[in-house]
Enzyme design. Structure first.
Site, PDB file in Angstrom:
ATOM      1  N   LYS A  34       0.892  -1.154  -0.312  1.00  0.00           N
ATOM      2  CA  LYS A  34       0.048   0.257  -0.061  1.00  0.00           C
ATOM      3  C   LYS A  34       1.065   1.129  -0.200  1.00  0.00           C
ATOM      4  CE  LYS A  34      -0.468   0.160   5.469  1.00  0.00           C
ATOM      5  NZ  LYS A  34      -1.207   0.530   6.310  1.00  0.00           N
ATOM      6  N   ARG A 133      -9.519   0.885  15.484  1.00  0.00           N
ATOM      7  CA  ARG A 133      -9.920   1.991  14.271  1.00  0.00           C
ATOM      8  C   ARG A 133     -10.594   1.384  13.386  1.00  0.00           C
ATOM      9  NH1 ARG A 133      -4.364   2.532  10.336  1.00  0.00           N
ATOM     10  NH2 ARG A 133      -4.704   0.279  10.457  1.00  0.00           N
ATOM     11  N   TYR A 266      14.950  31.582   3.712  1.00  0.00           N
ATOM     12  CA  TYR A 266      14.055  32.816   3.934  1.00  0.00           C
ATOM     13  C   TYR A 266      13.816  33.082   5.662  1.00  0.00           C
ATOM     14  CZ  TYR A 266      11.826  31.677  -0.265  1.00  0.00           C
ATOM     15  OH  TYR A 266      11.509  31.349  -1.854  1.00  0.00           O
ATOM     16  N   MET A 314      11.376  25.323  -1.631  1.00  0.00           N
ATOM     17  CA  MET A 314      10.069  24.348  -2.120  1.00  0.00           C
ATOM     18  C   MET A 314      10.940  23.332  -3.130  1.00  0.00           C
ATOM     19  SD  MET A 314       7.164  25.394  -4.848  1.00  0.00           S
ATOM     20  CE  MET A 314       6.446  25.194  -3.148  1.00  0.00           C
TER      21      MET A 314
END
Length: 374
Positions: A34, A133, A266, A314
C-alpha cells in the site's frame, strides 16, 4: 537527474528470506505494498515479491488494487481499508480482490450488491483487539461470522487483527494476540470453519514468536529493510540482519563562498559566523524534504556530513560544505543512505523531522525518480 532514489531489489529478496526464517514453514508472507509500497514504487516491488513466491498482497483501497491488477493478474489482493458507497459495485467485479469486513452495515450492502450482480465475493473479517480503528469487537464479530455462514454471496476466507503498539509495548501485543486466539477458540467451540488467520506486522514478527496457528503475517517496514534497532527489532534476526533497500540522492546545483555575517534562506534564520562554502542542492520540500529539517538536518557529500543551513525551500536547500575537499558543481549528495564510511538512516532522518520512518518514505514525491537494480 536532480533528485532520485536507488532501490535494490536483491536486498528486498534478502529481507523477505530473513523474515521467512522467523515464521513457521506453513506461514505465508502477505506483501504489504500500500501507499506505493511505502514510497518505493508499488509495481516493481510487487513484481519482485511475486517472483519470490509471495502470493497475496495488501493494498489500502480499490485504486491501488486496480493499479496492481494490471501487473499481477493472478495474485490475490486484500483491500485493507473500508469501501466508500460508490466503490461497492466496482469492488465486487474483481474475483481476485478480497474485501475487509468490519460491520453489519457493510455486510448488508455487500450482500445486496453481490446478489444483484450474481457474484460470490471473498472477505476477511477483522477483529478489533485494541487498535480502535477498523474491525468489530468480539461479540459483534462473532454474530457477523455466524450470519455469514448462511450467506449465498459472501465467503469468509480470512480473519485478522492489527497490532497497535508492538514496536514500543510487547506486553500489549501479547494481550492482543491472546484476544485473537480466544476468538479463534470460540469459533472452534461452535463448529464454525476457521479461515486463514493473519496478524503480525513487522514489529510483531521481529519482537514476538509467531504461533503455529497463525497462517500469514503482514510485514511492512521490515520488508523494506527498516527494522528499528533502538526498539529491539533486530534481536531475533541475529547475523541475518535487514538491508535498507532505498537510498535517496540529489545533486549540488551551485557552490558559493559566503562571507561571515551572511544570512541564508527565507527569514534569515541562519547567519554565517565565518567564511562558509555553501552548496545549493537541487531538492526541497516539494520533493519530500520536510521543512522541519531546516537548521537541524544533514546530508552526505563525498562521505562527509554537511549541516543544512537555513530553511528548506520548495525546490532547493543549502548546506555547509566547508569541510568537503574540492566540492564541485554536479556532485551527488546523499539524503538517506551510505556514502563512504558514513550513513544517514531513515530513522535518523525521521528524528530530525520529528516524525516516523513511514511518513518519511511516503512523503518522497513522485518527481523524485525511482531507479531499480536487481
Amino acid at each position: 537527474m536532480r533528485s532520485w532514489t536507488e532501490i535494490d531489489l536483491s536486498d528486498l529478496a534478502h529481507n523477505l528470506r530473513a523474515i521467512r526464517s522467523l515464521i513457521p514453514s506453513h506461514c505465508e508472507v502477505i506483501g504489504v505494498v500500500k501507499a506505493d509500497a511505502y514510497g518505493h514504487g508499488m509495481l516493481p516491488i510487487a513484481r519482485r515479491l511475486a517472483h519470490e513466491k509471495v502470493r497475496q498482497f495488501a493494498v489500502a483501497n480499490i485504486d491501488e488494487a486496480a493499479t496492481l491488477s494490471q501487473s499481477l493478474h493472478r495474485a490475490d489482493m486484500l483491500i485493507l481499508g473500508p469501501l466508500l458507497p460508490e466503490e461497492v459495485v466496482e469492488a465486487i467485479r474483481h474475483p481476485q480482490w478480497i474485501l475487509t469486513l468490519s460491520s453489519r452495515m457493510e455486510l448488508k450492502v455487500l450482500e445486496k450488491a453481490a446478489g444483484r450482480a450474481r457474484r460470490k465475493i471473498r472477505v476477511h473479517v477483522k477483529l478489533d483487539t485494541g487498535m480502535g480503528r477498523l474491525g468489530a469487537f468480539a461479540k459483534e464479530l462473532f454474530d457477523l461470522v455466524k450470519q455469514l455462514q448462511d450467506s449465498k454471496h459472501i465467503q469468509v476466507t480470512g480473519l485478522f487483527s492489527h497490532l497497535a503498539s508492538a514496536d514500543v509495548d510487547v506486553l500489549s501485543a501479547k494481550l492482543q494476540l491472546k484476544q485473537l486466539q480466544k476468538f479463534r477458540e470460540h469459533m472452534r467451540a461452535h463448529n464454525i470453519p476457521l479461515p486463514s488467520i493473519h496478524f503480525q506486522n513487522s514489529a510483531g514478527v521481529l519482537r514476538l514468536p509467531v504461533p503455529d496457528w497463525i497462517d500469514a503475517v503482514r510485514p511492512g517496514l521490515s520488508i523494506y529493510g527498516l527494522g528499528n534497532p533502538q526498539k529491539g527489532w533486530k534481536q531475533r534476526l541475529g547475523a541475518k540482519g535487514l538491508r535498507p533497500i532505498l537510498s535517496w540522492k540529489t545533486r549540488v546545483a551551485l557552490v558559493r563562498e559566503m562571507p561571515a555575517g551572511t544570512t541564508i534562506s527565507y527569514a534569515g534564520t541562519f547567519k554565517t559566523k565565518r567564511r562558509t562554502r555553501v552548496a545549493i542542492l537541487a531538492v526541497g520540500y516539494a520533493d519530500g524534504v520536510f521543512r522541519k529539517l531546516s537548521n537541524r538536518g544533514e546530508v552526505l557529500i563525498r562521505g562527509r556530513r554537511c549541516p543544512i543551513l537555513g530553511r528548506v525551500t520548495m525546490d532547493m536547500m543549502m548546506v555547509d560544505s566547508s569541510q568537503v575537499p574540492n566540492v564541485q558543481w554536479g556532485d551527488p549528495a546523499v539524503l538517506i543512505g551510505k556514502d563512504g564510511q558514513d550513513e544517514i538512516t531513515v530513522h535518523e532522518f525521521a528524528e530530525w523531522a520529528e516524525t516516523s520512518p513511514y511518513e518519511v518514505l511516503c512523503s518522497i514525491d513522485h518527481r523524485v525518480l525511482r531507479c531499480y537494480s536487481k
